[in-house]
Write a protein that holds these residues in place. Structure first.
Motif, PDB file in Angstrom:
ATOM      1  N   GLN A 153      26.043 -30.895  49.882  1.00  0.00           N
ATOM      2  CA  GLN A 153      25.294 -29.926  49.073  1.00  0.00           C
ATOM      3  C   GLN A 153      24.937 -30.538  47.727  1.00  0.00           C
ATOM      4  OE1 GLN A 153      27.406 -26.207  48.678  1.00  0.00           O
ATOM      5  NE2 GLN A 153      27.885 -26.135  50.847  1.00  0.00           N
ATOM      6  N   ALA A 154      25.937 -31.131  47.074  1.00  0.00           N
ATOM      7  CA  ALA A 154      25.706 -31.695  45.746  1.00  0.00           C
ATOM      8  C   ALA A 154      24.668 -32.814  45.809  1.00  0.00           C
ATOM      9  CB  ALA A 154      27.017 -32.205  45.160  1.00  0.00           C
ATOM     10  N   GLU A 155      24.760 -33.655  46.822  1.00  0.00           N
ATOM     11  CA  GLU A 155      23.789 -34.748  46.965  1.00  0.00           C
ATOM     12  C   GLU A 155      22.369 -34.231  47.119  1.00  0.00           C
ATOM     13  OE1 GLU A 155      25.950 -38.502  49.221  1.00  0.00           O
ATOM     14  OE2 GLU A 155      25.075 -36.884  50.393  1.00  0.00           O
ATOM     15  N   GLU A 156      22.219 -33.260  48.038  1.00  0.00           N
ATOM     16  CA  GLU A 156      20.874 -32.788  48.341  1.00  0.00           C
ATOM     17  C   GLU A 156      20.268 -32.011  47.175  1.00  0.00           C
ATOM     18  OE1 GLU A 156      19.123 -33.491  51.030  1.00  0.00           O
ATOM     19  OE2 GLU A 156      20.723 -34.640  51.972  1.00  0.00           O
ATOM     20  N   PHE A 157      21.069 -31.166  46.547  1.00  0.00           N
ATOM     21  CA  PHE A 157      20.528 -30.399  45.418  1.00  0.00           C
ATOM     22  C   PHE A 157      20.236 -31.323  44.244  1.00  0.00           C
ATOM     23  CE2 PHE A 157      22.009 -26.594  47.622  1.00  0.00           C
ATOM     24  CZ  PHE A 157      20.983 -25.717  47.336  1.00  0.00           C
ATOM     25  N   ARG A 158      21.057 -32.359  44.086  1.00  0.00           N
ATOM     26  CA  ARG A 158      20.795 -33.282  42.993  1.00  0.00           C
ATOM     27  C   ARG A 158      19.472 -33.996  43.213  1.00  0.00           C
ATOM     28  NH1 ARG A 158      24.648 -38.209  41.279  1.00  0.00           N
ATOM     29  NH2 ARG A 158      24.027 -38.893  43.338  1.00  0.00           N
ATOM     30  N   ALA A 159      19.200 -34.324  44.490  1.00  0.00           N
ATOM     31  CA  ALA A 159      17.971 -35.059  44.793  1.00  0.00           C
ATOM     32  C   ALA A 159      16.719 -34.269  44.412  1.00  0.00           C
ATOM     33  CB  ALA A 159      17.939 -35.423  46.276  1.00  0.00           C
ATOM     34  N   VAL A 160      16.736 -32.946  44.558  1.00  0.00           N
ATOM     35  CA  VAL A 160      15.517 -32.198  44.238  1.00  0.00           C
ATOM     36  C   VAL A 160      15.533 -31.552  42.857  1.00  0.00           C
ATOM     37  CG1 VAL A 160      14.805 -31.751  46.603  1.00  0.00           C
ATOM     38  CG2 VAL A 160      16.278 -30.116  45.443  1.00  0.00           C
ATOM     39  N   THR A 161      16.687 -31.368  42.245  1.00  0.00           N
ATOM     40  CA  THR A 161      16.674 -30.660  40.963  1.00  0.00           C
ATOM     41  C   THR A 161      17.356 -31.408  39.821  1.00  0.00           C
ATOM     42  OG1 THR A 161      18.744 -29.519  41.417  1.00  0.00           O
ATOM     43  CG2 THR A 161      16.737 -28.397  42.090  1.00  0.00           C
ATOM     44  N   ILE A 194      33.602 -34.870  44.238  1.00  0.00           N
ATOM     45  CA  ILE A 194      32.239 -34.816  43.706  1.00  0.00           C
ATOM     46  C   ILE A 194      32.142 -35.568  42.380  1.00  0.00           C
ATOM     47  CG2 ILE A 194      30.484 -33.272  42.740  1.00  0.00           C
ATOM     48  CD1 ILE A 194      31.193 -31.272  44.917  1.00  0.00           C
ATOM     49  N   ALA A 195      33.131 -35.368  41.507  1.00  0.00           N
ATOM     50  CA  ALA A 195      33.140 -36.075  40.229  1.00  0.00           C
ATOM     51  C   ALA A 195      33.250 -37.581  40.478  1.00  0.00           C
ATOM     52  CB  ALA A 195      34.312 -35.599  39.370  1.00  0.00           C
ATOM     53  N   ASP A 196      34.088 -37.918  41.435  1.00  0.00           N
ATOM     54  CA  ASP A 196      34.382 -39.301  41.760  1.00  0.00           C
ATOM     55  C   ASP A 196      33.179 -40.015  42.359  1.00  0.00           C
ATOM     56  OD1 ASP A 196      36.533 -40.915  41.440  1.00  0.00           O
ATOM     57  OD2 ASP A 196      37.143 -40.816  43.541  1.00  0.00           O
ATOM     58  N   GLN A 197      32.606 -39.408  43.374  1.00  0.00           N
ATOM     59  CA  GLN A 197      31.563 -40.097  44.136  1.00  0.00           C
ATOM     60  C   GLN A 197      30.171 -39.882  43.579  1.00  0.00           C
ATOM     61  OE1 GLN A 197      31.959 -39.446  48.397  1.00  0.00           O
ATOM     62  NE2 GLN A 197      34.175 -39.307  48.157  1.00  0.00           N
ATOM     63  N   LEU A 198      29.920 -38.724  42.964  1.00  0.00           N
ATOM     64  CA  LEU A 198      28.569 -38.445  42.488  1.00  0.00           C
ATOM     65  C   LEU A 198      28.489 -38.405  40.962  1.00  0.00           C
ATOM     66  CD1 LEU A 198      27.599 -35.614  44.998  1.00  0.00           C
ATOM     67  CD2 LEU A 198      27.151 -38.055  45.177  1.00  0.00           C
ATOM     68  N   GLY A 199      29.625 -38.439  40.302  1.00  0.00           N
ATOM     69  CA  GLY A 199      29.622 -38.401  38.843  1.00  0.00           C
ATOM     70  C   GLY A 199      29.127 -37.079  38.282  1.00  0.00           C
ATOM     71  N   LEU A 200      29.224 -36.021  39.079  1.00  0.00           N
ATOM     72  CA  LEU A 200      28.775 -34.711  38.593  1.00  0.00           C
ATOM     73  C   LEU A 200      29.963 -33.936  38.030  1.00  0.00           C
ATOM     74  CD1 LEU A 200      26.300 -33.190  41.184  1.00  0.00           C
ATOM     75  CD2 LEU A 200      25.907 -33.534  38.751  1.00  0.00           C
ATOM     76  N   PRO A 201      29.870 -33.490  36.787  1.00  0.00           N
ATOM     77  CA  PRO A 201      30.997 -32.768  36.192  1.00  0.00           C
ATOM     78  C   PRO A 201      31.022 -31.292  36.580  1.00  0.00           C
ATOM     79  CG  PRO A 201      29.234 -32.956  34.600  1.00  0.00           C
ATOM     80  CD  PRO A 201      28.753 -33.659  35.845  1.00  0.00           C
ATOM     81  N   VAL A 202      32.222 -30.738  36.617  1.00  0.00           N
ATOM     82  CA  VAL A 202      32.352 -29.292  36.725  1.00  0.00           C
ATOM     83  C   VAL A 202      32.221 -28.747  35.317  1.00  0.00           C
ATOM     84  CG1 VAL A 202      33.805 -27.385  37.454  1.00  0.00           C
ATOM     85  CG2 VAL A 202      33.964 -29.574  38.622  1.00  0.00           C
ATOM     86  N   LYS A 203      31.367 -27.752  35.115  1.00  0.00           N
ATOM     87  CA  LYS A 203      31.198 -27.215  33.768  1.00  0.00           C
ATOM     88  C   LYS A 203      31.765 -25.817  33.632  1.00  0.00           C
ATOM     89  CE  LYS A 203      27.558 -30.190  32.140  1.00  0.00           C
ATOM     90  NZ  LYS A 203      26.260 -30.315  31.474  1.00  0.00           N
ATOM     91  N   LEU A 204      31.761 -25.064  34.727  1.00  0.00           N
ATOM     92  CA  LEU A 204      32.233 -23.680  34.656  1.00  0.00           C
ATOM     93  C   LEU A 204      33.146 -23.383  35.834  1.00  0.00           C
ATOM     94  CD1 LEU A 204      28.807 -21.991  33.893  1.00  0.00           C
ATOM     95  CD2 LEU A 204      30.706 -22.184  32.276  1.00  0.00           C
TER      96      LEU A 204
END
Lengths: 444, 301
Positions: B236-244, B266-276
């Motif tokens: 999910q994170a990969e695909e949504f990141r690709a379009v948005t 997700i933080a590890d592999q995609l470098g996306l932080p949890v914010k909330l």
């Protein structure tokens, strides 16, 4: 992203061929791969452990010389055990012989209960029943409106008393109303809740006591991770689940949660939700999910989709046309429409074994756009042009391009493709005729 | 303030603590079997096989390097390792622009509308003017649901009729925000499966239109992720990141669930932080994410 289990096992077992029987060590290596594949598919760890120990027992001592490929043999065992675990019976809804049967939908927030209620109502209606939908979710904002909209879309009445009436008296009143109006079955859409929320679980128990449902179906998100077991076990402990509806199977999840839920409750998965549209609701096929969990594609669903979208009569006509070589652009257009009816190309691609790894490598959006463009071009032709493409000269080409919002080059390319397809058909027809005449090889 | 997150994470803590108690509690020395059990505990928390393996390997290396032989000292090493992975992705909400535009995306049923409602409430409490854009024109009664939240939070709402063009709603919402001098715009997009390329394209269009209506916007694009989700969350994170071009994750339903560990992956592999983090059903049960507190709360006994 994931290598399929069969590829992995093949890799692990390549060295084994021709070495007598599978030893414990060989099998242990294979089981590590099985464990990995199942965990990546989100099957719960405790279920995985039980499962691998069962497969291990059956695998030790397999005669490597006799079985063509030990890897294939182990995969066969894995698949059999998986299917057995998911249930071999064809799941059916239990409906009471007399009086309205109550079907109660329960589950966590966001699992998809309200949508499932609408889909289930449509399914029941299409079987000639007269269901009643009951909006017993009085907590989530606008849940009642959502069910009303869905009820309207599928043409099934929705019983509601607003959000100020408690869920238990509401369920009772709904049952009375169903009796009066001869509606059967009654589908209860209850509020989503956490399985650790004691107060709300108690409310569900009270609804159960008040309505005596014949089916209590747990609506579970197919993408759930390790938590699936404790959720299912808790709902089962409090309510006695009779079946499971697995939602969001249209995602690319492997759906290992199904295995966890099944083993935690013993209840069969009865239906699967496979899309946003209300008719995207299928009877559950354990063997197909077993393939999917193992990353082996889902050919059967693909074939069924093709059959559903394909009009046999039309196909026969087309075949005759092909034989007589009067295949026209109109037939071309029909073909494209049938392909489109089967669903988005990328969903179809996923069902072909091994193809899921192609995802991202081929841009299906492109092919989809090409199809759309071709359709627009043919739609912009007159009937005469479709039947007789050779009348399309320069001015007509410009007009068609303008009308379809494409460029003249696009029109040219389509006509050329069509021409080539026809040539190929002609060649094939000759081959076939020659073959019938006495099996001569075609002249070059 | 951390009381709520802690109580929300109570079950995670209990379960993991129980699991880790088994791993660390009754051991006299650090051995291979202990690390195997540790890996299993992490897998049970939905970290996934790969991430669990790499975390355990890092802990193992650290223990070997520092010659840690006492099982009781392994736990702090593990905490530090997890917190480090979560911190590396870092990140706080970017609200400096006026208006700041937040786009909320995610799969069906992950809790987008509820998160929008809670966010609106929070910003209102902070004294900001908030406008909600009802860009979910698809799901039955989604607009009604958002309307209820807008009323509860005291936020403005821009909506079109059901079935309308979501990009047009987004455009109107931003223009209304500019005209009314609003501080924060939150766009509640329709849930969509990340596998539906047509719907993902639609989302990318909404994003483009937002950028045209207000250069630099959206300032935050948050993927709402259900904490019970397993390894599919990565896809999910990969695909949504690709379009948005996602800027972060909002992790919902962390109350009562034992998991949420996939955010480490997700933080590890995609470098996306949890914010909330959503920790309860009440309107004020939404918190900023604090990696250290999160990692600590996971292992508090």
């Amino acid at each position: 992203m994931f290598a399929t289990l069969s590829q992995r096992l093949q890799e692990t077992m390549r060295r084994l061929r021709g070495r007598g029987k599978l030893t414990e060590a060989d099998v242990a290596a294979a089981m590590r791969e099985v464990r990995m594949a199942l965990l990546e598919a989100d099957v719960s760890l405790s279920v995985v452990k039980e499962f691998t120990s069962r497969v291990r027992e059956r695998s030790v001592g397999i005669d490597v010389l006799q079985s063509l490929s030990p890897a294939q043999h182990v995969i066969k065992i894995v698949k059999e055990e998986l299917t057995a675990l998911l249930g071999t019976e064809v799941p059916r809804l239990q409906l009471a012989p007399a009086g309205p049967s109550v079907i109660m939908l329960v589950g966590l927030q966001g699992a998809g209960k309200t949508t499932v209620a609408g889909k289930l109502a449509l399914h029941l209606k299409s079987q000639g029943r007269h269901p009643l939908l009951v909006a017993a979710d009085t907590r989530r904002p606008a849940a009642i409106q959502q069910l009303q909209v869905l009820g309207e879309r599928v043409g099934v009445p929705v019983f509601t008393q607003g959000d100020r009436v408690g869920a238990v008296p509401l369920a009772r009143a709904a049952l009375a109303s169903a009796r009066n109006e001869a509606r059967d079955p009654v589908v209860l859409d209850t509020g989503g809740r956490l399985h650790v929320d004691d107060e709300l679980m108690q409310e569900l128990e009270e609804i159960k006591a008040a309505t005596r449902p014949v089916e209590i179906l747990l609506v579970a998100d197919a993408m759930t991770g390790q938590e699936a077991v404790s959720v299912a076990a808790e709902f089962h402990r409090r309510l006695g689940i009779t079946g499971v509806i697995l939602t969001k199977l249209d995602s690319d999840t492997r759906g290992g949660a199904a295995l966890s839920v099944r083993s935690a409750t013993g209840a069969p998965v009865k239906f699967a939700g496979t899309g946003e549209k209300l008719d995207m609701f299928e009877v559950f096929h354990p063997d197909r999910l077993a393939s999917r969990i193992l990353g082996m594609g889902d050919m059967l669903t693909l074939i069924e989709k093709a059959e559903a979208a394909y009009d046999a009569e039309q196909a026969r006509k087309l075949e005759q046309k092909l034989r007589k070589l009067d295949f026209t652009l109109e037939d071309f257009l029909d073909q494209m429409k049938q392909l489109k009816k089967m669903g988005p190309l990328d969903q179809l691609l996923d069902m072909i074994p091994g193809m899921e790894r192609m995802r991202g490598k081929v841009d299906l959006g492109d092919s989809q756009r090409d199809l759309k463009r071709a359709e627009a071009i043919i739609n912009s032709m007159t009937r005469e042009e479709r039947l007789n493409p050779h009348v399309i000269e320069g001015r007509r080409r410009r007009r068609i391009a303008l009308g379809s919002g494409t460029r003249v080059q696009d029109v040219n390319r389509l006509l050329k493709q069509f021409d080539e397809a026809k040539k190929m058909l002609k060649h094939m027809a000759h081959l076939e005729r020659d073959a019938r005449r006495g099996g001569r090889l075609p002249r070059r | 303030m951390w009381e709520l997150l802690r109580s929300g994470l109570a079950k995670t803590r209990q379960q993991l603590a129980a699991a880790l108690q088994g791993v660390f509690g009754n051991r006299l020395y650090v051995d291979e079997a202990m690390f195997e059990e540790l890996e299993e505990a992490l897998i049970r928390a939905d970290l996934g096989v790969g991430t669990a393996g790499s975390v355990v390997k890092a802990v193992k290396d650290r223990c070997a390097q520092d010659r840690i032989g006492d099982p009781a000292l392994v736990l702090p090493v593990l905490q530090v390792e997890l917190a480090a992975r979560l911190t590396r992705a870092g990140g706080v909400l970017q609200l400096a622009s006026r208006p700041a535009v937040l786009m909320i995306v995610g799969v069906n049923g992950s809790g987008k509308t509820t998160t929008v409602g809670k966010l609106a409430h929070r910003f209102r409490q902070e004294g900001r003017r908030v406008l909600l854009g009802a860009t979910d024109t698809f799901r039955a009664a989604a607009i009604d649901q958002l309307e209820v939240w807008a009323r509860r939070a005291g936020a403005d709402l821009v909506k079109h009729a059901p079935g309308g063009d979501p990009a047009a709603v987004a455009f109107d919402a931003i223009n209304a925000a500019l005209a009314r001098r609003v501080d924060v715009v939150i766009l509640d997009t329709a849930g969509r499966m990340h596998t539906r390329s047509d719907l993902m394209q639609e989302l990318s269009k909404v994003r483009r239109v937002v950028g045209k209506a207000l250069p630099g916007a959206p300032h935050e694009t948050l993927l709402v992720l259900d904490a019970t989700t397993g390894q599919n969350a990565l896809r999910q994170a990969e695909e949504f990141r690709a379009v948005t071009q996602l800027t972060g994750i909002a992790l919902t339903k962390l109350d009562g669930t034992a998991r949420g560990g996939v955010v480490v992956a997700i933080a590890d592999q995609l470098g996306l932080p949890v914010k909330l983090v959503g920790v309860g059903e009440r309107i004020d049960d939404l918190r900023d994410f604090d990696p250290e507190a999160f990692a600590a709360a996971l292992f508090e006994t």
